[in-house]
Design a protein around this motif. Structure first.
Motif, PDB file in Angstrom:
ATOM      1  N   TYR A 258      -4.532  -2.623   9.077  1.00 42.07           N
ATOM      2  CA  TYR A 258      -4.448  -1.496   8.154  1.00 42.07           C
ATOM      3  C   TYR A 258      -3.976  -0.241   8.878  1.00 42.07           C
ATOM      4  O   TYR A 258      -4.218  -0.074  10.074  1.00 42.07           O
ATOM      5  CB  TYR A 258      -5.813  -1.214   7.526  1.00 42.07           C
ATOM      6  CG  TYR A 258      -6.403  -2.396   6.803  1.00 42.07           C
ATOM      7  CD1 TYR A 258      -7.357  -3.217   7.407  1.00 42.07           C
ATOM      8  CD2 TYR A 258      -6.007  -2.699   5.501  1.00 42.07           C
ATOM      9  CE1 TYR A 258      -7.904  -4.295   6.749  1.00 42.07           C
ATOM     10  CE2 TYR A 258      -6.549  -3.793   4.834  1.00 42.07           C
ATOM     11  CZ  TYR A 258      -7.490  -4.581   5.466  1.00 42.07           C
ATOM     12  OH  TYR A 258      -8.019  -5.657   4.813  1.00 42.07           O
ATOM     13  N   LEU A 259      -3.356   0.631   8.116  1.00 41.78           N
ATOM     14  CA  LEU A 259      -3.042   1.960   8.612  1.00 41.78           C
ATOM     15  C   LEU A 259      -3.543   2.952   7.567  1.00 41.78           C
ATOM     16  O   LEU A 259      -2.941   3.089   6.494  1.00 41.78           O
ATOM     17  CB  LEU A 259      -1.547   2.142   8.850  1.00 41.78           C
ATOM     18  CG  LEU A 259      -1.161   3.481   9.485  1.00 41.78           C
ATOM     19  CD1 LEU A 259      -1.685   3.569  10.925  1.00 41.78           C
ATOM     20  CD2 LEU A 259       0.361   3.667   9.477  1.00 41.78           C
ATOM     21  N   GLN A 260      -4.663   3.570   7.865  1.00 38.12           N
ATOM     22  CA  GLN A 260      -5.208   4.602   6.993  1.00 38.12           C
ATOM     23  C   GLN A 260      -4.531   5.918   7.331  1.00 38.12           C
ATOM     24  O   GLN A 260      -4.587   6.368   8.479  1.00 38.12           O
ATOM     25  CB  GLN A 260      -6.719   4.721   7.189  1.00 38.12           C
ATOM     26  CG  GLN A 260      -7.369   5.810   6.364  1.00 38.12           C
ATOM     27  CD  GLN A 260      -7.336   5.530   4.878  1.00 38.12           C
ATOM     28  OE1 GLN A 260      -7.593   4.420   4.439  1.00 38.12           O
ATOM     29  NE2 GLN A 260      -6.997   6.554   4.084  1.00 38.12           N
ATOM     30  N   MET A 261      -3.916   6.508   6.351  1.00 37.29           N
ATOM     31  CA  MET A 261      -3.159   7.744   6.560  1.00 37.29           C
ATOM     32  C   MET A 261      -3.780   8.856   5.730  1.00 37.29           C
ATOM     33  O   MET A 261      -3.783   8.793   4.494  1.00 37.29           O
ATOM     34  CB  MET A 261      -1.693   7.544   6.179  1.00 37.29           C
ATOM     35  CG  MET A 261      -1.037   6.362   6.889  1.00 37.29           C
ATOM     36  SD  MET A 261       0.736   6.244   6.585  1.00 37.29           S
ATOM     37  CE  MET A 261       0.760   5.917   4.832  1.00 37.29           C
TER      38      MET A 261
ATOM     39  N   GLY B 256       0.780  -1.228   0.000  1.00 32.86           N
ATOM     40  CA  GLY B 256       0.000   0.000   0.000  1.00 32.86           C
ATOM     41  C   GLY B 256       0.814   1.282   0.000  1.00 32.86           C
ATOM     42  O   GLY B 256       0.253   2.371  -0.094  1.00 32.86           O
ATOM     43  N   GLY B 257       2.113   1.167   0.101  1.00 32.10           N
ATOM     44  CA  GLY B 257       2.926   2.364   0.050  1.00 32.10           C
ATOM     45  C   GLY B 257       2.903   2.979  -1.341  1.00 32.10           C
ATOM     46  O   GLY B 257       2.416   2.384  -2.295  1.00 32.10           O
ATOM     47  N   GLY B 258       3.416   4.185  -1.443  1.00 30.94           N
ATOM     48  CA  GLY B 258       3.453   4.857  -2.731  1.00 30.94           C
ATOM     49  C   GLY B 258       3.828   6.309  -2.568  1.00 30.94           C
ATOM     50  O   GLY B 258       4.316   6.729  -1.515  1.00 30.94           O
ATOM     51  N   SER B 259       3.580   7.049  -3.614  1.00 29.52           N
ATOM     52  CA  SER B 259       3.923   8.463  -3.639  1.00 29.52           C
ATOM     53  C   SER B 259       2.660   9.293  -3.771  1.00 29.52           C
ATOM     54  O   SER B 259       1.844   9.043  -4.660  1.00 29.52           O
ATOM     55  CB  SER B 259       4.868   8.738  -4.817  1.00 29.52           C
ATOM     56  OG  SER B 259       5.253  10.087  -4.827  1.00 29.52           O
ATOM     57  N   VAL B 260       2.495  10.261  -2.871  1.00 26.89           N
ATOM     58  CA  VAL B 260       1.324  11.127  -2.897  1.00 26.89           C
ATOM     59  C   VAL B 260       1.759  12.561  -2.650  1.00 26.89           C
ATOM     60  O   VAL B 260       2.853  12.813  -2.141  1.00 26.89           O
ATOM     61  CB  VAL B 260       0.274  10.729  -1.845  1.00 26.89           C
ATOM     62  CG1 VAL B 260      -0.288   9.357  -2.124  1.00 26.89           C
ATOM     63  CG2 VAL B 260       0.851  10.825  -0.442  1.00 26.89           C
ATOM     64  N   GLN B 261       0.892  13.476  -2.987  1.00 25.19           N
ATOM     65  CA  GLN B 261       1.130  14.875  -2.668  1.00 25.19           C
ATOM     66  C   GLN B 261       0.658  15.163  -1.245  1.00 25.19           C
ATOM     67  O   GLN B 261      -0.187  14.448  -0.692  1.00 25.19           O
ATOM     68  CB  GLN B 261       0.390  15.773  -3.650  1.00 25.19           C
ATOM     69  CG  GLN B 261       0.980  15.753  -5.046  1.00 25.19           C
ATOM     70  CD  GLN B 261       0.370  16.819  -5.941  1.00 25.19           C
ATOM     71  OE1 GLN B 261      -0.788  17.184  -5.792  1.00 25.19           O
ATOM     72  NE2 GLN B 261       1.168  17.330  -6.874  1.00 25.19           N
ATOM     73  N   ALA B 262       1.227  16.197  -0.671  1.00 25.11           N
ATOM     74  CA  ALA B 262       0.815  16.612   0.668  1.00 25.11           C
ATOM     75  C   ALA B 262      -0.696  16.828   0.696  1.00 25.11           C
ATOM     76  O   ALA B 262      -1.268  17.392  -0.236  1.00 25.11           O
ATOM     77  CB  ALA B 262       1.541  17.884   1.070  1.00 25.11           C
ATOM     78  N   GLY B 263      -1.312  16.349   1.768  1.00 28.34           N
ATOM     79  CA  GLY B 263      -2.759  16.421   1.877  1.00 28.34           C
ATOM     80  C   GLY B 263      -3.468  15.168   1.393  1.00 28.34           C
ATOM     81  O   GLY B 263      -4.673  15.008   1.635  1.00 28.34           O
ATOM     82  N   GLY B 264      -2.730  14.305   0.716  1.00 34.97           N
ATOM     83  CA  GLY B 264      -3.325  13.093   0.185  1.00 34.97           C
ATOM     84  C   GLY B 264      -3.423  11.979   1.214  1.00 34.97           C
ATOM     85  O   GLY B 264      -3.091  12.165   2.393  1.00 34.97           O
ATOM     86  N   SER B 265      -3.887  10.818   0.750  1.00 31.99           N
ATOM     87  CA  SER B 265      -4.120   9.686   1.640  1.00 31.99           C
ATOM     88  C   SER B 265      -3.511   8.416   1.057  1.00 31.99           C
ATOM     89  O   SER B 265      -3.390   8.270  -0.160  1.00 31.99           O
ATOM     90  CB  SER B 265      -5.623   9.461   1.831  1.00 31.99           C
ATOM     91  OG  SER B 265      -6.234  10.580   2.441  1.00 31.99           O
ATOM     92  N   LEU B 266      -3.167   7.514   1.948  1.00 33.12           N
ATOM     93  CA  LEU B 266      -2.733   6.170   1.592  1.00 33.12           C
ATOM     94  C   LEU B 266      -3.260   5.215   2.650  1.00 33.12           C
ATOM     95  O   LEU B 266      -3.442   5.603   3.806  1.00 33.12           O
ATOM     96  CB  LEU B 266      -1.209   6.065   1.532  1.00 33.12           C
ATOM     97  CG  LEU B 266      -0.478   6.652   0.339  1.00 33.12           C
ATOM     98  CD1 LEU B 266       1.028   6.594   0.578  1.00 33.12           C
ATOM     99  CD2 LEU B 266      -0.829   5.930  -0.943  1.00 33.12           C
ATOM    100  N   ARG B 267      -3.466   3.970   2.247  1.00 33.67           N
ATOM    101  CA  ARG B 267      -3.815   2.945   3.215  1.00 33.67           C
ATOM    102  C   ARG B 267      -2.797   1.815   3.112  1.00 33.67           C
ATOM    103  O   ARG B 267      -2.675   1.164   2.069  1.00 33.67           O
ATOM    104  CB  ARG B 267      -5.219   2.396   2.995  1.00 33.67           C
ATOM    105  CG  ARG B 267      -5.639   1.454   4.128  1.00 33.67           C
ATOM    106  CD  ARG B 267      -7.049   0.928   3.981  1.00 33.67           C
ATOM    107  NE  ARG B 267      -7.141  -0.143   3.016  1.00 33.67           N
ATOM    108  CZ  ARG B 267      -8.135  -1.034   2.981  1.00 33.67           C
ATOM    109  NH1 ARG B 267      -9.121  -0.958   3.870  1.00 33.67           N
ATOM    110  NH2 ARG B 267      -8.164  -1.968   2.050  1.00 33.67           N
ATOM    111  N   LEU B 268      -2.088   1.603   4.182  1.00 36.21           N
ATOM    112  CA  LEU B 268      -1.138   0.511   4.255  1.00 36.21           C
ATOM    113  C   LEU B 268      -1.821  -0.734   4.793  1.00 36.21           C
ATOM    114  O   LEU B 268      -2.698  -0.649   5.650  1.00 36.21           O
ATOM    115  CB  LEU B 268       0.036   0.882   5.162  1.00 36.21           C
ATOM    116  CG  LEU B 268       0.779   2.172   4.836  1.00 36.21           C
ATOM    117  CD1 LEU B 268       1.977   2.333   5.786  1.00 36.21           C
ATOM    118  CD2 LEU B 268       1.216   2.223   3.392  1.00 36.21           C
TER     119      LEU B 268
END
Length: 127
Positions: A80-83, A8-20
């Motif tokens: 999960y880690l919702q970020m 679930g890792g990756g590259s996002v812009q500030a303010g975005g979300s990811l779920r590990l």
């Protein structure tokens, strides 16, 4: 054999979300402490969040409270880690860790407390 696999890792812009996700296998205990740690280049490893898989108590480091949420799906043996609202300072390699047969208690953010760890998934946050 116990195995933890992060994704679930990756590259996002500030303010975005990811779920590990952390898929666990080889566990026989209902109660485990499952944690997420992160380490950025040149910085110490930091406990980010943890969950007691029995009573579902959750723990967070101050810098992520209100933005990150740790949860579990027992049927899938996955944590999960919702970020959300990601910041550039959140960028790091994120690791899943597990302590079998124990709750988290006061040890949730101590790397040495955990006896199983994954290989990590990279999170990049651009400003």
């Amino acid at each position: 054999q116990v195995q933890l696999v992060e994704s679930g890792g990756g590259s996002v812009q500030a303010g975005g979300s990811l779920r590990l996700s952390c898929a666990a296998s080889g566990y026989t205990y209902r109660r485990n402490c499952m944690g997420w740690f992160r380490q950025a280049p040149g910085k110490e490893r930091e406990g980010v969040a943890a969950i007691d898989t029995d009573d579902v108590s959750t723990y967070y480091t101050d810098s992520v409270k209100g933005r990150f949420t740790i949860s579990q799906d027992n049927a899938k043996n996955t944590v999960y880690l919702q970020m959300n609202s990601l910041k550039p300072e959140d960028a790091a390699m994120f690791y899943c860790a597990a302590k079998r047969g124990w709750g988290c208690g006061g040890y949730w953010n101590q790397w040495g407390f955990f006896d199983n760890r994954g290989q990590g998934t990279q999170v990049t946050v651009s400003s």
